[in-house]
Design a protein around this motif. Structure first.
Motif, PDB file in Angstrom:
ATOM      1  N   MET A 282       0.816  -1.213   0.000  1.00 50.21           N
ATOM      2  CA  MET A 282       0.000   0.000   0.000  1.00 50.21           C
ATOM      3  C   MET A 282       0.847   1.259   0.000  1.00 50.21           C
ATOM      4  N   LYS A 283       2.062   1.144   0.524  1.00 45.29           N
ATOM      5  CA  LYS A 283       2.977   2.295   0.535  1.00 45.29           C
ATOM      6  C   LYS A 283       3.584   2.529  -0.850  1.00 45.29           C
ATOM      7  N   ASP A 284       3.832   1.427  -1.571  1.00 46.49           N
ATOM      8  CA  ASP A 284       4.531   1.515  -2.863  1.00 46.49           C
ATOM      9  C   ASP A 284       3.609   1.711  -4.054  1.00 46.49           C
ATOM     10  N   PHE A 285       2.359   1.281  -3.934  1.00 48.23           N
ATOM     11  CA  PHE A 285       1.470   1.264  -5.101  1.00 48.23           C
ATOM     12  C   PHE A 285       0.226   2.126  -4.883  1.00 48.23           C
ATOM     13  N   LYS A 286      -0.247   2.694  -5.985  1.00 44.50           N
ATOM     14  CA  LYS A 286      -1.509   3.420  -5.990  1.00 44.50           C
ATOM     15  C   LYS A 286      -2.492   2.640  -6.856  1.00 44.50           C
ATOM     16  N   LYS A 287      -3.635   2.302  -6.264  1.00 45.26           N
ATOM     17  CA  LYS A 287      -4.640   1.548  -7.012  1.00 45.26           C
ATOM     18  C   LYS A 287      -5.040   2.266  -8.296  1.00 45.26           C
ATOM     19  N   SER A 288      -5.112   3.588  -8.222  1.00 41.57           N
ATOM     20  CA  SER A 288      -5.579   4.371  -9.371  1.00 41.57           C
ATOM     21  C   SER A 288      -4.677   4.223 -10.588  1.00 41.57           C
ATOM     22  N   SER A 289      -3.419   3.832 -10.376  1.00 40.25           N
ATOM     23  CA  SER A 289      -2.487   3.692 -11.493  1.00 40.25           C
ATOM     24  C   SER A 289      -2.845   2.526 -12.393  1.00 40.25           C
ATOM     25  N   TYR A 290      -3.691   1.614 -11.891  1.00 36.47           N
ATOM     26  CA  TYR A 290      -3.997   0.390 -12.645  1.00 36.47           C
ATOM     27  C   TYR A 290      -5.480   0.258 -12.954  1.00 36.47           C
ATOM     28  N   GLN A 291      -6.197   1.376 -12.882  1.00 37.85           N
ATOM     29  CA  GLN A 291      -7.647   1.324 -13.071  1.00 37.85           C
ATOM     30  C   GLN A 291      -8.057   0.832 -14.453  1.00 37.85           C
ATOM     31  N   THR A 292      -7.239   1.107 -15.456  1.00 33.89           N
ATOM     32  CA  THR A 292      -7.606   0.724 -16.823  1.00 33.89           C
ATOM     33  C   THR A 292      -7.016  -0.627 -17.232  1.00 33.89           C
ATOM     34  N   CYS A 293      -6.348  -1.296 -16.304  1.00 37.29           N
ATOM     35  CA  CYS A 293      -5.702  -2.575 -16.630  1.00 37.29           C
ATOM     36  C   CYS A 293      -6.614  -3.746 -16.291  1.00 37.29           C
ATOM     37  N   SER A 294      -6.618  -4.740 -17.146  1.00 41.99           N
ATOM     38  CA  SER A 294      -7.373  -5.963 -16.867  1.00 41.99           C
ATOM     39  C   SER A 294      -6.860  -7.082 -17.759  1.00 41.99           C
ATOM     40  N   LEU A 295      -7.048  -8.310 -17.312  1.00 41.45           N
ATOM     41  CA  LEU A 295      -6.645  -9.457 -18.103  1.00 41.45           C
ATOM     42  C   LEU A 295      -7.404  -9.491 -19.425  1.00 41.45           C
ATOM     43  N   MET A 296      -8.662  -9.096 -19.392  1.00 46.38           N
ATOM     44  CA  MET A 296      -9.467  -9.101 -20.605  1.00 46.38           C
ATOM     45  C   MET A 296      -8.865  -8.175 -21.657  1.00 46.38           C
ATOM     46  N   LYS A 297      -8.463  -6.980 -21.256  1.00 50.51           N
ATOM     47  CA  LYS A 297      -7.877  -6.034 -22.212  1.00 50.51           C
ATOM     48  C   LYS A 297      -6.536  -6.545 -22.728  1.00 50.51           C
ATOM     49  N   TYR A 298      -5.752  -7.140 -21.839  1.00 47.70           N
ATOM     50  CA  TYR A 298      -4.453  -7.676 -22.251  1.00 47.70           C
ATOM     51  C   TYR A 298      -4.634  -8.757 -23.305  1.00 47.70           C
ATOM     52  N   MET A 299      -5.539  -9.698 -23.054  1.00 45.32           N
ATOM     53  CA  MET A 299      -5.725 -10.799 -23.993  1.00 45.32           C
ATOM     54  C   MET A 299      -6.420 -10.332 -25.275  1.00 45.32           C
ATOM     55  N   GLU A 300      -7.259  -9.317 -25.178  1.00 42.89           N
ATOM     56  CA  GLU A 300      -7.875  -8.765 -26.389  1.00 42.89           C
ATOM     57  C   GLU A 300      -6.816  -8.172 -27.312  1.00 42.89           C
ATOM     58  N   ARG A 301      -5.797  -7.564 -26.722  1.00 39.49           N
ATOM     59  CA  ARG A 301      -4.695  -7.040 -27.532  1.00 39.49           C
ATOM     60  C   ARG A 301      -3.973  -8.166 -28.260  1.00 39.49           C
ATOM     61  N   HIS A 302      -4.092  -9.372 -27.723  1.00 38.62           N
ATOM     62  CA  HIS A 302      -3.479 -10.527 -28.356  1.00 38.62           C
ATOM     63  C   HIS A 302      -4.510 -11.378 -29.096  1.00 38.62           C
ATOM     64  N   LYS A 303      -5.619 -10.735 -29.451  1.00 44.19           N
ATOM     65  CA  LYS A 303      -6.627 -11.339 -30.323  1.00 44.19           C
ATOM     66  C   LYS A 303      -7.358 -12.519 -29.712  1.00 44.19           C
ATOM     67  N   LEU A 304      -7.415 -12.610 -28.385  1.00 40.26           N
ATOM     68  CA  LEU A 304      -8.206 -13.654 -27.738  1.00 40.26           C
ATOM     69  C   LEU A 304      -9.500 -13.024 -27.238  1.00 40.26           C
ATOM     70  N   LYS A 305     -10.606 -13.520 -27.728  1.00 37.78           N
ATOM     71  CA  LYS A 305     -11.900 -12.927 -27.401  1.00 37.78           C
ATOM     72  C   LYS A 305     -12.281 -13.210 -25.949  1.00 37.78           C
ATOM     73  N   PRO A 306     -12.837 -12.227 -25.259  1.00 35.55           N
ATOM     74  CA  PRO A 306     -13.211 -12.408 -23.849  1.00 35.55           C
ATOM     75  C   PRO A 306     -14.351 -13.388 -23.636  1.00 35.55           C
ATOM     76  N   ASP A 307     -15.107 -13.706 -24.692  1.00 37.81           N
ATOM     77  CA  ASP A 307     -16.192 -14.667 -24.540  1.00 37.81           C
ATOM     78  C   ASP A 307     -15.776 -16.077 -24.955  1.00 37.81           C
ATOM     79  N   SER A 308     -14.477 -16.283 -25.181  1.00 37.03           N
ATOM     80  CA  SER A 308     -13.995 -17.594 -25.604  1.00 37.03           C
ATOM     81  C   SER A 308     -13.826 -18.525 -24.413  1.00 37.03           C
ATOM     82  N   ARG A 309     -13.849 -19.829 -24.661  1.00 36.41           N
ATOM     83  CA  ARG A 309     -13.631 -20.830 -23.607  1.00 36.41           C
ATOM     84  C   ARG A 309     -12.227 -20.699 -23.027  1.00 36.41           C
ATOM     85  N   GLU A 310     -11.259 -20.394 -23.909  1.00 35.65           N
ATOM     86  CA  GLU A 310      -9.879 -20.260 -23.448  1.00 35.65           C
ATOM     87  C   GLU A 310      -9.756 -19.154 -22.415  1.00 35.65           C
ATOM     88  N   PHE A 311     -10.358 -18.013 -22.704  1.00 34.08           N
ATOM     89  CA  PHE A 311     -10.239 -16.889 -21.777  1.00 34.08           C
ATOM     90  C   PHE A 311     -10.925 -17.198 -20.451  1.00 34.08           C
TER      91      PHE A 311
END
Length: 490
Positions: A282-311
């Motif tokens: 909590m001393k080193d990190f600010k939650k607000s710095s990662y508000q736009t980050c998510s596994l779904m967005k990361y995998m979408e950038r790699h062309k894996l659909k969020p509604d897929s079985r793999e995801f």
């Protein structure tokens, strides 16, 4: 001991050099010694079985280590590498471990696809290959967990794949707890030789100072490997700086995880406040710095659909809260494995194996250093050239049977520079299994005294002109995380 008896015993003891041909067949080297491809000297005509001989130099073995090796020899599962025999040389204190020989591993397989994509070449593999690899990894880990054995150091380099032969295309999990045999099991996690430690596949609870290993840490590592198979780049690659610390807390690795997953909310991980390093977090990190980050967005950038079985399965494997993370048996029952194409025992599904065989190494001990220097130079040059928006990290580690000489094949992908790499190291250290559920009840662990411890993903559709069960599995590559472990690098 009577001197004559000692001499007589030494003469009767089986010597590895009398039983196997392996000279000039070195396929790996690292911190503890060398690995050789071997054949029996007395093999009958037509018998061409190959073995891996792992030489441990100058360590000797304690009685407790001998007992643990004996237990490892009792492990019998199609997806777990079998330690067949141990040779002890009392004259030079070398220890030889005999395994079945595996021609391939996930580190080299992923590296091959990364290089192919960089050169715009197509690689023909079965459409079910990633699914088959994942299912067999889960099957092997389920067996280990059922016997209260934790692997503790899963990574692509420790996932072997058999070449042509009786077990063609069979996954073999390697390096169950061998580092414990050659490092004090009482050392804290990060107090091992830095060559041995890799943080890329380490669960967040360990990075926050969790005192005990649990089955969930292996599941997290499998999730990391699954993501790497889908994208051809390590999802949580991180820099190697600050690895020489006795503190398990690793700021850069946590930053990388949060940059992909987002910062966990109290609802997502209720017990995060109980982590020993929560105050530092909590001393080193600010939650607000990662508000736009998510596994779904990361995998979408790699062309894996969020509604897929793999995801959907990946999400369950990479759940931040270890108590909510899926178990190996639950994962194996996932609908992903029950829909076509079904997983196959031969991950290559009878198709030609496109990957090259392991090359024999020379005895030039400077090769590793020169390779490391080249990688560091490449790393520095590419740092200056910049990377993608998300801060990129790298790290090197080590493991048990795979790995190899540190060729610098495969260009860096869009996600950042090449990792500096390093020489291989031993595998994970062993530990007692966790007591939360599992077969055998809470006392089962006591019965077994040890526990071991890219922009685009594969096209899961058919490629024009290809067999219906084939697809193109070529990805843009990540940093060339050379030599971060393996059975053939120790």
């Amino acid at each position: 001991m009577d001197y004559e008896f000692k001499i007589k015993t030494a003469e009767q003891r089986a010597k590895v050099e009398d039983l196997f041909d392996y000279e000039g067949c070195k396929v790996g080297r690292g911190t503890y010694g060398h690995v050789y491809k071997a054949r029996k000297k007395d093999a009958t005509a037509g018998e061409n079985r190959e073995y891996a001989l792992k030489q441990i130099e100058g360590t000797g073995l304690s009685m407790s280590a001998c007992r643990e090796i004996a237990l490892l020899r009792e492990l019998k599962h199609p997806n777990v590498i079998n330690l067949q025999r141990v040779f002890l040389s009392h004259n030079d204190r070398k220890v030889w471990l005999l395994f079945d020989y595996a021609e391939h591993d996930l580190w080299h397989i992923i590296k091959y696809h990364r290089a192919a994509k960089a050169s715009k070449k197509q690689v023909m593999v079965p459409k079910s290959m990633v699914k088959s690899l994942l299912y067999q990894i889960l099957s092997g880990i389920h067996y280990l967990h059922s016997n209260w054995i934790l692997h503790r150091d899963l990574k692509p380099a420790n996932i072997l794949v058999m070449g042509d032969g009786a077990e063609r295309g069979r996954v073999k999990i390697a390096d169950m707890g061998f580092a414990r045999l050659f490092n004090s099991p009482l050392k804290p996690l990060a107090d091992l030789d830095p060559v041995v430690v890799t943080f890329w596949y380490r669960a967040p609870e360990l990075l926050l100072g969790a005192r005990h290993y649990t089955k969930a840490i292996d599941i997290w590592a499998i999730g990391c490997i699954f993501a790497e198979l889908l994208t051809s780049e390590p999802i949580f690659h991180c820099r190697q700086e600050d690895i020489k610390t006795s503190n398990p807390y690793h700021h850069d690795q946590l930053d990388r995880i949060f940059s992909v997953m987002g910062f966990p909310s109290d609802r997502e991980w209720e017990d995060i406040k109980k982590m020993p390093e929560h105050h530092t977090l909590m001393k080193d990190f600010k939650k607000s710095s990662y508000q736009t980050c998510s596994l779904m967005k990361y995998m979408e950038r790699h062309k894996l659909k969020p509604d897929s079985r793999e995801f959907a399965l990946l999400q369950r494997l990479l759940t931040m809260d270890p108590t909510k993370r899926v178990t190996s048996d639950q994962a194996m029952e996932n609908v992903f494995f029950k829909e076509e194409p079904l997983p196959t025992d031969d991950v290559f599904a009878g198709c030609p194996i496109p990957y090259p065989k392991r090359e024999f190494l020379t005895d030039d001990e400077n090769d590793d250093k020169q390779s490391s220097d080249k990688q560091k130079s490449s790393f520095q040059n590419q740092q200056q050239a910049g990377g993608q928006n998300v801060q990129q990290h790298q790290n090197s580690g080590a493991g048990h049977q795979s790995g190899g000489p540190g060729q610098n094949q495969g260009g860096p992908g869009p996600s950042g520079p090449q990792a500096p790499g390093g020489s291989g190291g031993a595998g994970s250290s062993g530990d007692r299994g966790d007591h939360s559920g599992g077969p055998g009840g809470p006392n089962a662990a006591k019965r077994m005294r040890f526990a071991q411890g890219g922009q685009s993903g594969p096209d899961f559709g058919n490629h024009p002109g290809m067999h219906h069960n084939m697809n193109v599995y070529g990805q843009t590559g990540p940093p060339n995380h050379n030599q971060y472990g393996g059975h053939y690098q120790h």
